[in-house]
Design a protein around this motif. Structure first.
Motif, PDB file in Angstrom:
ATOM      1  N   GLU A 433       0.865  -1.183   0.000  1.00  9.75           N
ATOM      2  CA  GLU A 433       0.000   0.000   0.000  1.00  9.75           C
ATOM      3  C   GLU A 433       0.905   1.238   0.000  1.00  9.75           C
ATOM      4  N   PRO A 434       0.322   2.437  -0.181  1.00 10.31           N
ATOM      5  CA  PRO A 434       1.128   3.667  -0.162  1.00 10.31           C
ATOM      6  C   PRO A 434       2.028   3.766   1.062  1.00 10.31           C
ATOM      7  N   VAL A 435       3.265   4.225   0.834  1.00  7.75           N
ATOM      8  CA  VAL A 435       4.241   4.392   1.910  1.00  7.75           C
ATOM      9  C   VAL A 435       4.243   5.857   2.331  1.00  7.75           C
ATOM     10  N   TYR A 436       3.951   6.096   3.604  1.00  6.67           N
ATOM     11  CA  TYR A 436       3.812   7.455   4.122  1.00  6.67           C
ATOM     12  C   TYR A 436       5.064   7.986   4.803  1.00  6.67           C
ATOM     13  N   SER A 437       5.922   7.100   5.279  1.00  9.60           N
ATOM     14  CA  SER A 437       7.023   7.596   6.099  1.00  9.60           C
ATOM     15  C   SER A 437       8.257   6.714   5.963  1.00  9.60           C
ATOM     16  N   VAL A 438       9.421   7.369   5.989  1.00  9.05           N
ATOM     17  CA  VAL A 438      10.701   6.664   6.052  1.00  9.05           C
ATOM     18  C   VAL A 438      11.583   7.386   7.063  1.00  9.05           C
ATOM     19  N   SER A 451       3.819   1.976   6.063  1.00  5.81           N
ATOM     20  CA  SER A 451       2.874   2.008   4.947  1.00  5.81           C
ATOM     21  C   SER A 451       1.443   1.818   5.434  1.00  5.81           C
ATOM     22  N   PHE A 452       0.506   2.113   4.548  1.00  8.87           N
ATOM     23  CA  PHE A 452      -0.892   1.875   4.893  1.00  8.87           C
ATOM     24  C   PHE A 452      -1.261   0.396   4.834  1.00  8.87           C
ATOM     25  N   ASP A 453      -0.287  -0.466   4.511  1.00  6.23           N
ATOM     26  CA  ASP A 453      -0.529  -1.910   4.619  1.00  6.23           C
ATOM     27  C   ASP A 453      -0.360  -2.399   6.056  1.00  6.23           C
ATOM     28  N   PHE A 477       1.268   5.977   9.581  1.00 10.39           N
ATOM     29  CA  PHE A 477       1.481   7.341   9.113  1.00 10.39           C
ATOM     30  C   PHE A 477       2.919   7.810   9.329  1.00 10.39           C
ATOM     31  N   GLU A 478       3.561   7.362  10.409  1.00 11.62           N
ATOM     32  CA  GLU A 478       4.880   7.901  10.746  1.00 11.62           C
ATOM     33  C   GLU A 478       5.739   6.821  11.405  1.00 11.62           C
ATOM     34  N   VAL A 479       7.039   6.837  11.087  1.00 11.55           N
ATOM     35  CA  VAL A 479       8.016   6.005  11.784  1.00 11.55           C
ATOM     36  C   VAL A 479       9.182   6.891  12.213  1.00 11.55           C
ATOM     37  N   CYS A 480       9.818   6.546  13.326  1.00 11.61           N
ATOM     38  CA  CYS A 480      10.939   7.350  13.824  1.00 11.61           C
ATOM     39  C   CYS A 480      11.838   6.496  14.716  1.00 11.61           C
ATOM     40  N   TRP A 481      13.148   6.836  14.747  1.00  9.82           N
ATOM     41  CA  TRP A 481      14.135   6.135  15.570  1.00  9.82           C
ATOM     42  C   TRP A 481      14.472   6.967  16.795  1.00  9.82           C
ATOM     43  N   ASN A 482      14.742   6.277  17.912  1.00 10.42           N
ATOM     44  CA  ASN A 482      15.262   7.005  19.071  1.00 10.42           C
ATOM     45  C   ASN A 482      16.735   7.335  18.848  1.00 10.42           C
ATOM     46  N   SER A 483      17.299   8.140  19.750  1.00 13.73           N
ATOM     47  CA  SER A 483      18.658   8.660  19.530  1.00 13.73           C
ATOM     48  C   SER A 483      19.734   7.574  19.564  1.00 13.73           C
TER      49      SER A 483
END
Length: 505
Positions: A433-438, A451-453, A477-483
């Motif tokens: 599905e569409p990828v919203y965040s990297v 992704s929306f999958d 909707f969003e992905v993120c890494w810690n420090s």
């Protein structure tokens, strides 16, 4: 295809309705239909008089128009395949069918079965070339050995609507999230508890001399450089600054309409915001005052990014990119070349190159040294939603690794680019599905994609191989890494936030 993209964009930018707006449309429909008594009663009970909607600007039959468009979007979602090809509906949807999940799912299954039959027939006519198709199918399967077990995932419940953004504090394991429930939340993940403490940051507005919930989505958030303050942007038009203990420190009110993007500068003395009112604003973080407002776009500004502590770039649905500087009245540079909305812009770690991505399906690289783009990268087959630079190359903590750029698209793929040569080095194809965040890991060795999958995939940036995978319960909707690079946070359409612990995997 255009309808599908509008659906996806509405989900994230939240061009949608508050309860006030729905009530007003129903109220107007009753009036237009001649039910004056019912309209009056409904208006009193739903407090229409307290709404700030200018009824003179709302066209007749607005509710019917909205319903028709919604029906078209639902039909489009069923009739357009994963590859973007359109297939005719077996029969038109009724309004009631369109809101019944079982009916919609059965129609989608019908379409898929028809397509599978077509593919099967085509394969029989390819004289033994069906190996190409089987490779694609095999490529979509996730190896069980790389799936992240539930024991390594902490699901955070509390939000009452979609969670559009999340961001780790740069110095501690505090995860901030922003939602359509008009709250941001700060989750304390430092002790790895299964039920961590959460602070609820309620976004309120003044109405009738009292504070009431804004009922508007939190669209953006960003921590300052030392992790002492969190800034949020909202659909109610206000930016806000919060302390780590959940106290509201400042309310920044100058935009006339929703805020779509918001960023601290590296020094932490200014905040930059972009809004639907076509303007970008630099705020003094200490005083909460507007330092300078820039009005050069002719349509809503979608994204902003600092080049230095006093200069920045902005992009818009007007297809233009402007580079502006504090205390300078006009843009110091403008870039034109995209032929559709510019969704996101990002400066490289040194502030030398600016990357932009657009609904025109291209990714462009710009330099302040020239007017035309350095690279015009055309490989995606659908709109490119967002981009990220790796934290690698000269001037970064990882100087011995090459600088690369990641792009995420509605074509369900992520691409990694060698910007120096303008070449795609890896195409990551496991999403459906569409990828919203990297997001890149702090050491640049891994890339997370959402992704929306409902899947978060973690890839090796060197080999392009999928190394870890986790499937949540809502579209990501969003992905993120810690420090430290040992935890990945993600936010989803079903109101969930989750944290993946990558230690000892």
């Amino acid at each position: 295809q255009e309808n599908m993209c509008n659906i996806a964009r509405c989900r994230h930018h939240r061009i949608c309705f508050s309860s006030d707006e729905v009530n007003f449309l129903v109220y107007r429909y009753l009036q237009e239909s001649g039910f004056q008594h019912s309209a009056y009663t409904f208006g009193i009970e739903s407090h229409i008089s307290q709404s700030n909607i200018n009824g003179a600007l709302v066209p007749p039959a607005a509710l019917l128009s909205i319903l028709q468009k919604g029906l078209q979007y639902t039909e489009a979602e069923i009739s357009i395949g994963e590859d973007g090809t359109e297939q005719r509906l077996v029969e038109s949807l009724s309004l009631i069918d369109a809101v019944m999940p079982d009916v919609v799912a059965s129609r989608q299954n019908q379409q898929n079965q028809q397509k599978q039959q077509i593919v099967k027939n085509e394969m029989q006519d390819t004289n033994g070339e069906e190996a190409v198709t089987s490779n694609v199918t095999e490529n979509m399967e996730v190896d069980g050995s790389i799936e992240i077990p539930p024991s390594k995932a902490t699901v955070l419940r509390g939000h009452e609507s979609e969670v559009f953004i999340c961001a780790w504090n740069p110095t501690t394991d505090l995860l901030a999230s922003g939602s359509g429930d008009s709250t941001a939340r700060i989750w304390d993940m430092s002790d790895n508890s299964a039920s961590p403490n959460q602070l609820v940051l309620r976004h309120c507005i003044q109405k009738g001399g009292t504070e009431v919930p804004s009922n508007k989505d939190v669209t953006s958030l960003d921590w300052n450089c030392d992790g002492t303050l969190l800034a949020t942007g909202s659909y109610d038009g206000y930016a806000r600054i919060w302390t780590t203990d959940g106290r509201l420190a400042s309310t920044l009110g100058q935009h006339k309409g929703p805020i779509f993007a918001l960023k601290w500068n590296k020094r932490g003395n200014y905040i930059l915001s972009a809004g639907v009112d076509k303007t970008t604003i630099i705020w003094d973080a200490a005083s909460g005052q507007c330092t300078q407002q820039f009005s050069f776009h002719s349509a809503p500004a979608l994204d902003v990014d600092w080049q230095s502590n006093t200069s920045f770039a902005s992009c818009s649905t007007d297809q233009c990119i402007h580079v502006c500087k504090l205390s300078v009245e006009k843009p110091i540079k403008s870039f034109q070349g995209h032929t559709n909305e510019v969704n996101a812009i990002k400066w490289d770690p040194m502030g030398n190159l600016l990357a932009s991505c657009s609904d025109d399906m291209t990714l462009k690289i710009w330099s302040m040294k020239q007017d035309t783009c350095v690279h015009d990268l055309q490989a995606h087959s659908k709109e490119i939603y967002t981009i990220k630079w790796s934290p690698t190359g000269p001037g970064t903590p990882n100087p011995n690794m090459n600088l690369i750029l990641a792009s995420a698209s509605f074509d369900s793929t992520v691409r990694l680019w060698d910007v120096e040569h303008g070449q795609c080095i890896h195409t990551l194809t496991k999403h459906t599905e569409p990828v919203y965040s990297v997001a890149f890991s702090p050491d640049g060795k891994f890339l997370a994609s959402g992704s929306f999958d409902k899947c978060v995939h973690i890839w090796s940036t060197q080999s392009g191989q999928l190394v870890h995978s986790y499937k949540g319960t809502g579209g990501i909707f969003e992905v993120c890494w810690n420090s430290r690079g040992d935890k990945v946070g993600a936010s989803a359409s079903d109101g969930s936030v989750f944290v993946l612990d990558l230690r000892k995997l």
